[in-house]
Design a protein around this motif. Sequence first.
Motif, short mmCIF file in Angstrom:
data_model
loop_
_atom_site.label_atom_id
_atom_site.label_comp_id
_atom_site.label_asym_id
_atom_site.label_seq_id
_atom_site.Cartn_x
_atom_site.Cartn_y
_atom_site.Cartn_z
N ASP A 150 0.82 -1.22 0.00
CA ASP A 150 0.00 0.00 0.00
C ASP A 150 0.85 1.26 0.00
O ASP A 150 0.35 2.36 -0.10
N LYS A 151 2.16 1.07 0.11
CA LYS A 151 3.07 2.22 0.13
C LYS A 151 4.31 1.83 -0.65
O LYS A 151 5.01 0.89 -0.29
N VAL A 152 4.58 2.53 -1.74
CA VAL A 152 5.76 2.22 -2.52
C VAL A 152 6.98 2.77 -1.79
O VAL A 152 6.87 3.66 -0.95
N PRO A 153 8.19 2.22 -2.06
CA PRO A 153 9.38 2.73 -1.40
C PRO A 153 9.50 4.24 -1.51
O PRO A 153 9.15 4.84 -2.53
N GLU A 154 9.99 4.83 -0.44
CA GLU A 154 10.00 6.30 -0.30
C GLU A 154 10.67 7.02 -1.46
O GLU A 154 10.24 8.06 -1.89
N PHE A 155 11.75 6.42 -1.96
CA PHE A 155 12.50 7.08 -3.03
C PHE A 155 12.22 6.44 -4.39
O PHE A 155 12.98 6.59 -5.32
N ALA A 156 11.13 5.67 -4.49
CA ALA A 156 10.87 4.91 -5.72
C ALA A 156 10.58 5.84 -6.89
O ALA A 156 10.03 6.91 -6.75
N GLU A 157 10.97 5.36 -8.06
CA GLU A 157 10.72 6.09 -9.30
C GLU A 157 9.56 5.45 -10.05
O GLU A 157 9.11 4.36 -9.73
N GLN A 158 9.09 6.14 -11.06
CA GLN A 158 8.09 5.54 -11.94
C GLN A 158 8.83 4.67 -12.95
O GLN A 158 9.57 5.18 -13.79
N GLU A 159 8.65 3.37 -12.86
CA GLU A 159 9.39 2.46 -13.72
C GLU A 159 8.81 2.48 -15.14
O GLU A 159 7.61 2.56 -15.34
N ASP A 160 9.73 2.37 -16.12
CA ASP A 160 9.29 2.19 -17.50
C ASP A 160 8.71 0.79 -17.65
O ASP A 160 9.19 -0.16 -17.03
N GLU A 161 7.70 0.68 -18.48
CA GLU A 161 7.09 -0.63 -18.73
C GLU A 161 8.03 -1.44 -19.61
O GLU A 161 8.37 -1.03 -20.73
N LEU A 162 8.48 -2.58 -19.11
CA LEU A 162 9.40 -3.41 -19.88
C LEU A 162 8.63 -4.43 -20.70
O LEU A 162 7.69 -5.05 -20.21
N THR A 184 14.46 -4.60 0.15
CA THR A 184 14.80 -4.41 -1.26
C THR A 184 14.53 -5.67 -2.07
O THR A 184 13.88 -5.61 -3.12
N GLY A 185 15.03 -6.80 -1.60
CA GLY A 185 14.86 -8.05 -2.34
C GLY A 185 13.40 -8.44 -2.49
O GLY A 185 13.02 -9.09 -3.46
N SER A 186 12.57 -8.01 -1.54
CA SER A 186 11.15 -8.38 -1.55
C SER A 186 10.27 -7.34 -2.20
O SER A 186 9.06 -7.56 -2.37
N GLY A 187 10.83 -6.18 -2.54
CA GLY A 187 10.03 -5.12 -3.15
C GLY A 187 9.05 -4.49 -2.18
O GLY A 187 8.00 -3.99 -2.58
N SER A 188 9.40 -4.48 -0.89
CA SER A 188 8.53 -3.89 0.13
C SER A 188 9.05 -2.52 0.53
O SER A 188 10.27 -2.27 0.50
N ASP A 189 8.14 -1.63 0.90
CA ASP A 189 8.58 -0.39 1.52
C ASP A 189 9.31 -0.73 2.81
O ASP A 189 8.86 -1.57 3.60
N HIS A 190 10.43 -0.09 3.05
CA HIS A 190 11.29 -0.49 4.16
C HIS A 190 10.62 -0.28 5.52
O HIS A 190 10.64 -1.17 6.37
N ILE A 191 10.04 0.89 5.74
CA ILE A 191 9.43 1.16 7.04
C ILE A 191 8.21 0.27 7.27
O ILE A 191 7.96 -0.19 8.38
#
Length: 527
Positions: free
Chosen positions: A244-256, A460-467
């Motif tokens: 429900d919360k993307v990582p704090e510094f996450a970017e908008q990823e390009d669609e691969l 990071t490895g799990s793609g979860s927001d850290h907090i």
Amino acid sequence: MESFLNWEYMPLIPPLLTLLLVIVTRKVGISLGAGIITSAFVIANGHFGEFFRLVFDSFIAIFIEDGGLNTWNAYILIFLTLLGIMTAFMNMSGGARAFTNWALTKVKSRRGAGLMTAVLGIIVFIDDYFSALIVGQVAKPITDKYKISRAKLAYMVDTTASPVAVMMPVSSWGAGIMGLTAPLLVAAGTTNISPFQSFMYMVPMNFYVISAIIMMFIVVIFKFDIGPMRKQEELAINEGILRDKVPEFAEQEDELPVHEGSGATALIVPIIALAVTVVIAMYITGALEGGSWSVFSVMENTLITHSLVAGGIVGLILTMFYYFKHTKGDDDFSGRHILLGIKTGFLAMFPAMLVLTFAWMIGGLISELGTGELLGAMVESSSLPVELLPGVIFIVACIMAMATGTSWGSFGILIPVAGEIIISLGETELLLPSVAAVLAGAVFGDHCSPISDSTILSSTGSGSDHIVHVMTQLPYAVISALIGLVGFIILGMTANVMLALTGVLAGLIVVFIIVKFMYRPVTKQNT
């Protein structure tokens, strides 16, 4: 002002402020930044010129040490970059999708996906960093398919990274712990016990780790979701929102783009090659550094970050081989997709690298503050009954690792302190229980600290927001720690490992009974 800044307990303020801000703001960047500023200001004693020098030096020290490259930090960042790029190209080649489709023929339920992740985490025990990153990457497609929240995935990954590594003699942790324990055995006059034997004796005394791992299986099997974890699982199960919360510094990823018709080998072969290369490189670097090919000498001297980079390079080469093999005749792929994959892979790992950089900066400043030494001195100067020392040492190790964000820092400070106290009191039968208490408490603190590098890498490895990961893991860690504390109190009073283990198992049975007969798991809501 000056007398205030020289206050005896001032070294405790910056880490406690950081932890408090994390809980209140739930923003790791702001919290770590405040901790860095506060730590530097305290060390500089309020002098702004010195303050700016300390902040700058703490950043430079991440990359430059003793006039040369700090390979430990630099190689971790390089490995993260390699792993991110590998993941992007494994997705584009279709390997990740093919592996998911294959795994879904073996894994038939959410419980099965959780158990697969837990078992995989236990098997990959060589190093906590390696386990945290690889297990999350491999398990993520399966747990995503069965709508297991990223927070729960990170919890399973973190609970099998450091805890399993600290109990395995053939791991990067095991050898280091033996090296710290060996001088204490000599000082205590117990030369009839080798460092290896002492390590194995301490395995059943690591009550927090035992409790945490069993707790994880209770969580997976009985869907025991409490506190913030319940919210994450409700969102995943009922709304398909895995985080429900993307990582704090996450970017908008390009669609691969993803190639159709690939095979699972495009993911399996590079990952296995990476793992095998890491193990081989660990053995070779350990033998060259230690001058011996014996397993324990090798593990004591191995260069884990060098080995991770070597494995990452081999894994990336094989990933690119499969990418070109599967996409060479696909008109949807062109040269620009190579640059897109590199960019996407790097940006996917950038949040972790940024948080790690902040965490390393505050870790160095907290070390300069002497926070760990202060806590150790408080234990050493205490006049508590000797029977309570293992329990007290466990609590102090919990606090120290949580405040400093490092298990190893707690090991290095508290193991000698605990040993000195026990030896001076002539209570040598409590030497190993006290060292085990340090190990257990340090792993707990590491789990609960937002500035812990292994916990950051689990997120990071799990793609979860850290907090979100830290806060959802906290209730389970606290319950396991309380059960572990009971074990250390019993052990201190009776010096009987089996009796203490019985107390730990009794606590876990109570949890099991509550979960089995009183707890309602999250279920799919009809809409």
